[in-house]
Scaffold this motif. Sequence first.
Motif, PDB file in Angstrom:
ATOM      1  N   ALA A   1      45.760   6.972  40.133  1.00  0.00           N
ATOM      2  CA  ALA A   1      45.706   5.673  39.522  1.00  0.00           C
ATOM      3  C   ALA A   1      44.577   5.289  38.728  1.00  0.00           C
ATOM      4  CB  ALA A   1      45.751   4.655  40.535  1.00  0.00           C
ATOM      5  N   ALA A   2      43.356   6.160  38.826  1.00  0.00           N
ATOM      6  CA  ALA A   2      42.202   5.658  38.084  1.00  0.00           C
ATOM      7  C   ALA A   2      41.469   7.110  37.948  1.00  0.00           C
ATOM      8  CB  ALA A   2      41.402   4.729  38.549  1.00  0.00           C
ATOM      9  N   VAL A   3      40.493   7.153  37.069  1.00  0.00           N
ATOM     10  CA  VAL A   3      39.577   8.443  36.696  1.00  0.00           C
ATOM     11  C   VAL A   3      38.799   8.706  38.025  1.00  0.00           C
ATOM     12  CG1 VAL A   3      37.721   9.366  35.452  1.00  0.00           C
ATOM     13  CG2 VAL A   3      39.619   8.111  34.439  1.00  0.00           C
ATOM     14  N   SER A   4      39.148   9.814  38.731  1.00  0.00           N
ATOM     15  CA  SER A   4      38.080  10.396  39.508  1.00  0.00           C
ATOM     16  C   SER A   4      37.050  11.534  39.175  1.00  0.00           C
ATOM     17  CB  SER A   4      39.094  10.835  40.769  1.00  0.00           C
ATOM     18  OG  SER A   4      39.874  11.974  40.201  1.00  0.00           O
ATOM     19  N   GLY A   5      37.547  12.062  37.929  1.00  0.00           N
ATOM     20  CA  GLY A   5      36.582  13.232  37.484  1.00  0.00           C
ATOM     21  C   GLY A   5      37.054  13.535  36.122  1.00  0.00           C
ATOM     22  N   VAL A   6      36.073  14.148  35.443  1.00  0.00           N
ATOM     23  CA  VAL A   6      36.173  14.754  34.059  1.00  0.00           C
ATOM     24  C   VAL A   6      36.135  16.234  34.360  1.00  0.00           C
ATOM     25  CG1 VAL A   6      34.958  14.830  31.958  1.00  0.00           C
ATOM     26  CG2 VAL A   6      34.840  12.760  33.207  1.00  0.00           C
ATOM     27  N   GLU A   7      37.058  16.949  33.850  1.00  0.00           N
ATOM     28  CA  GLU A   7      37.099  18.513  33.437  1.00  0.00           C
ATOM     29  C   GLU A   7      36.506  18.667  32.270  1.00  0.00           C
ATOM     30  OE1 GLU A   7      40.395  22.007  33.572  1.00  0.00           O
ATOM     31  OE2 GLU A   7      41.302  20.211  34.135  1.00  0.00           O
ATOM     32  N   LEU A   8      35.601  19.604  32.149  1.00  0.00           N
ATOM     33  CA  LEU A   8      35.206  20.095  30.894  1.00  0.00           C
ATOM     34  C   LEU A   8      35.888  21.464  30.487  1.00  0.00           C
ATOM     35  CD1 LEU A   8      31.269  19.785  31.996  1.00  0.00           C
ATOM     36  CD2 LEU A   8      32.757  18.213  30.756  1.00  0.00           C
ATOM     37  N   ASP A   9      35.337  21.745  29.174  1.00  0.00           N
ATOM     38  CA  ASP A   9      36.047  22.817  28.405  1.00  0.00           C
ATOM     39  C   ASP A   9      35.962  24.110  29.022  1.00  0.00           C
ATOM     40  OD1 ASP A   9      33.553  23.030  27.557  1.00  0.00           O
ATOM     41  OD2 ASP A   9      33.965  22.573  25.315  1.00  0.00           O
ATOM     42  N   ASP A  10      34.909  24.228  29.946  1.00  0.00           N
ATOM     43  CA  ASP A  10      34.677  25.394  30.655  1.00  0.00           C
ATOM     44  C   ASP A  10      35.168  25.489  31.984  1.00  0.00           C
ATOM     45  OD1 ASP A  10      32.805  23.652  31.810  1.00  0.00           O
ATOM     46  OD2 ASP A  10      31.303  24.831  31.629  1.00  0.00           O
ATOM     47  N   GLY A  11      35.798  24.336  32.520  1.00  0.00           N
ATOM     48  CA  GLY A  11      36.612  24.537  33.510  1.00  0.00           C
ATOM     49  C   GLY A  11      35.819  23.628  34.770  1.00  0.00           C
ATOM     50  N   ARG A  12      34.478  23.366  34.366  1.00  0.00           N
ATOM     51  CA  ARG A  12      33.862  22.492  35.614  1.00  0.00           C
ATOM     52  C   ARG A  12      34.340  21.168  35.506  1.00  0.00           C
ATOM     53  NH1 ARG A  12      27.611  22.445  33.703  1.00  0.00           N
ATOM     54  NH2 ARG A  12      28.625  22.970  31.568  1.00  0.00           N
ATOM     55  N   VAL A  13      34.203  20.324  36.790  1.00  0.00           N
ATOM     56  CA  VAL A  13      34.700  19.213  37.041  1.00  0.00           C
ATOM     57  C   VAL A  13      33.477  18.213  37.273  1.00  0.00           C
ATOM     58  CG1 VAL A  13      36.030  17.820  38.392  1.00  0.00           C
ATOM     59  CG2 VAL A  13      36.881  19.678  37.638  1.00  0.00           C
ATOM     60  N   LEU A  14      33.282  17.426  36.598  1.00  0.00           N
ATOM     61  CA  LEU A  14      32.367  16.200  36.915  1.00  0.00           C
ATOM     62  C   LEU A  14      32.928  15.143  37.955  1.00  0.00           C
ATOM     63  CD1 LEU A  14      30.398  16.094  33.355  1.00  0.00           C
ATOM     64  CD2 LEU A  14      29.807  17.352  35.603  1.00  0.00           C
ATOM     65  N   ASP A  15      32.350  14.904  38.881  1.00  0.00           N
ATOM     66  CA  ASP A  15      32.892  13.803  39.800  1.00  0.00           C
ATOM     67  C   ASP A  15      32.828  12.528  39.111  1.00  0.00           C
ATOM     68  OD1 ASP A  15      34.160  15.273  41.763  1.00  0.00           O
ATOM     69  OD2 ASP A  15      32.196  15.421  42.983  1.00  0.00           O
ATOM     70  N   ALA A  16      33.658  11.512  38.830  1.00  0.00           N
ATOM     71  CA  ALA A  16      33.379  10.196  38.409  1.00  0.00           C
ATOM     72  C   ALA A  16      34.089   9.212  38.755  1.00  0.00           C
ATOM     73  CB  ALA A  16      33.657  10.447  36.774  1.00  0.00           C
ATOM     74  N   ASP A  17      33.170   7.874  39.071  1.00  0.00           N
ATOM     75  CA  ASP A  17      33.982   6.754  39.247  1.00  0.00           C
ATOM     76  C   ASP A  17      34.401   6.079  38.087  1.00  0.00           C
ATOM     77  OD1 ASP A  17      33.724   6.821  42.065  1.00  0.00           O
ATOM     78  OD2 ASP A  17      31.651   6.579  42.043  1.00  0.00           O
ATOM     79  N   LEU A  18      33.830   6.264  36.952  1.00  0.00           N
ATOM     80  CA  LEU A  18      34.263   5.762  35.801  1.00  0.00           C
ATOM     81  C   LEU A  18      33.508   6.444  34.379  1.00  0.00           C
ATOM     82  CD1 LEU A  18      31.801   2.893  34.525  1.00  0.00           C
ATOM     83  CD2 LEU A  18      31.623   3.767  36.989  1.00  0.00           C
ATOM     84  N   VAL A  19      34.380   6.379  33.394  1.00  0.00           N
ATOM     85  CA  VAL A  19      33.851   7.129  32.271  1.00  0.00           C
ATOM     86  C   VAL A  19      33.515   6.246  31.189  1.00  0.00           C
ATOM     87  CG1 VAL A  19      34.689   8.893  30.732  1.00  0.00           C
ATOM     88  CG2 VAL A  19      35.109   9.322  32.901  1.00  0.00           C
ATOM     89  N   ILE A  20      32.379   6.330  30.440  1.00  0.00           N
ATOM     90  CA  ILE A  20      32.334   5.550  29.259  1.00  0.00           C
ATOM     91  C   ILE A  20      32.230   6.571  28.053  1.00  0.00           C
ATOM     92  CG2 ILE A  20      30.614   3.983  28.100  1.00  0.00           C
ATOM     93  CD1 ILE A  20      29.367   3.590  30.782  1.00  0.00           C
ATOM     94  N   GLU A  21      33.183   6.197  27.340  1.00  0.00           N
ATOM     95  CA  GLU A  21      33.379   6.922  25.939  1.00  0.00           C
ATOM     96  C   GLU A  21      32.588   6.194  24.920  1.00  0.00           C
ATOM     97  OE1 GLU A  21      37.699   6.889  25.049  1.00  0.00           O
ATOM     98  OE2 GLU A  21      38.077   8.195  26.781  1.00  0.00           O
ATOM     99  N   ALA A  22      31.510   7.112  24.465  1.00  0.00           N
ATOM    100  CA  ALA A  22      30.537   6.699  23.336  1.00  0.00           C
ATOM    101  C   ALA A  22      30.666   7.584  22.161  1.00  0.00           C
ATOM    102  CB  ALA A  22      29.428   6.285  23.931  1.00  0.00           C
ATOM    103  N   VAL A  23      31.677   7.827  21.694  1.00  0.00           N
ATOM    104  CA  VAL A  23      31.891   9.283  20.673  1.00  0.00           C
ATOM    105  C   VAL A  23      32.258   8.767  19.057  1.00  0.00           C
ATOM    106  CG1 VAL A  23      32.854  10.618  22.459  1.00  0.00           C
ATOM    107  CG2 VAL A  23      34.460   9.023  21.375  1.00  0.00           C
TER     108      VAL A  23
END
Length: 406
Positions: free
Chosen positions: A219-241
């Motif tokens: 239902a909501a973001v719980s993590g960010v998968e990176l391009d090398d396969g690592r996963v960062l746990d996250a309760d929220l993501v802020i896009e500043a791109v």
Amino acid sequence: MSARVAVVGASLAGLRAAEQLRSAGFVGPVTVFGEEPYPPYNRPPLSKEVLSAPGDADPHRLHGMVAFRRRAAVGDVDFRLGRRVVGSDLAGGVLRLGDGSRETFDALVVATGLRPRRLPLPGPAAGRFVLRTLDDCVSLRVALLPGARVVVIGAGFIGCEVAATALGKGCRVTVVEPAGAPMNRVLGERLGQAVQRHHERAGMTFVIGHAPAAYLGDAAVSGVELDDGRVLDADLVIEAVGSTPNVEWLDGHPGLDLSDGVLCDNRLAVVGADVAVAVGDVARFPNPLFDDVPRRVEHWSIPTDTARRAAATLTALLAGTEPDPAPFTPIPSFWSDQLDLRFQSYGSPGLADEVRVHEGDLDDVRAGLLATFHRRSAHVGTVAINLSPARQRELREAFTVLASAA
């Protein structure tokens, strides 16, 4: 009947354009159209003071912290707030609004600014934030709870400011930046790395050289998968791109160059339009102080500088006279507050190919640092970090050197 001027965009650039039109002697009707429901307000504090201010997230209370005082000179200007312009007929002098209505004009000021870029990544939409508007800030304030795992995508100035504010609110913060050291487009790699070390000592985590590939969660973001396969746990993501210029409402006019904002000449007259100017960070114009390449400039000083010149140009065009031929050579300036660091900058350090540190230690930027930025040996910018009062004079002198070259 006096000419009717339409200003599309009601942020700082639109407000300053209206003020400068009156200062330039224009007495005809001026109508400012703004998509947001709020009167013009100051955006830079949104990522710092407003985001971290105590109290509830009532948008009207928060707007009061950043609202611009409306000068008496624009007391007769018609501000149409909550009215989004979605299309235009420049030859016919018509604006099409989102509610289906139409408004006519004789001269146009383009002041629609930018909107945050969004990453086209798979995964849930809930829990993903950007920060540009007051409403963005209100939503993010509610989510930045102590202990929250925050992943910031992008280590430019906005990303680092938001990350610093989140850290100060007790969040656990990771910043992901694919393109090198934080803020390296402006500070350069060495100085950017020095700031990174400072922020890491304060508890911030950086992931450099990798990009997000997907957002995880149901239902909501719980993590960010990176391009090398690592996963960062996250309760929220802020896009500043980065940002995208708001120019779609000008589509359909083949004479305009909208490839990156609105192409203007050095007088801020829109290339390909008869009686139109652009102001603020949507305007792409050449600055002969640096070179003749048209560029957009997103620094805080630019709305006021461009509004002054654009108003003079538009007033002359409406009067049938030749606009001021003197070159327009604004010197961009900005500041940034992050943790216990205050950045100050004049010029365009992002154009440099060499950075010279004149004072300070890259291993302890908190103690104060002064650097000048050069391109082909020419001085193009100055950056200071925590400059002591005694050294403020040196920064002003560096600014004067740039100004004297204009």
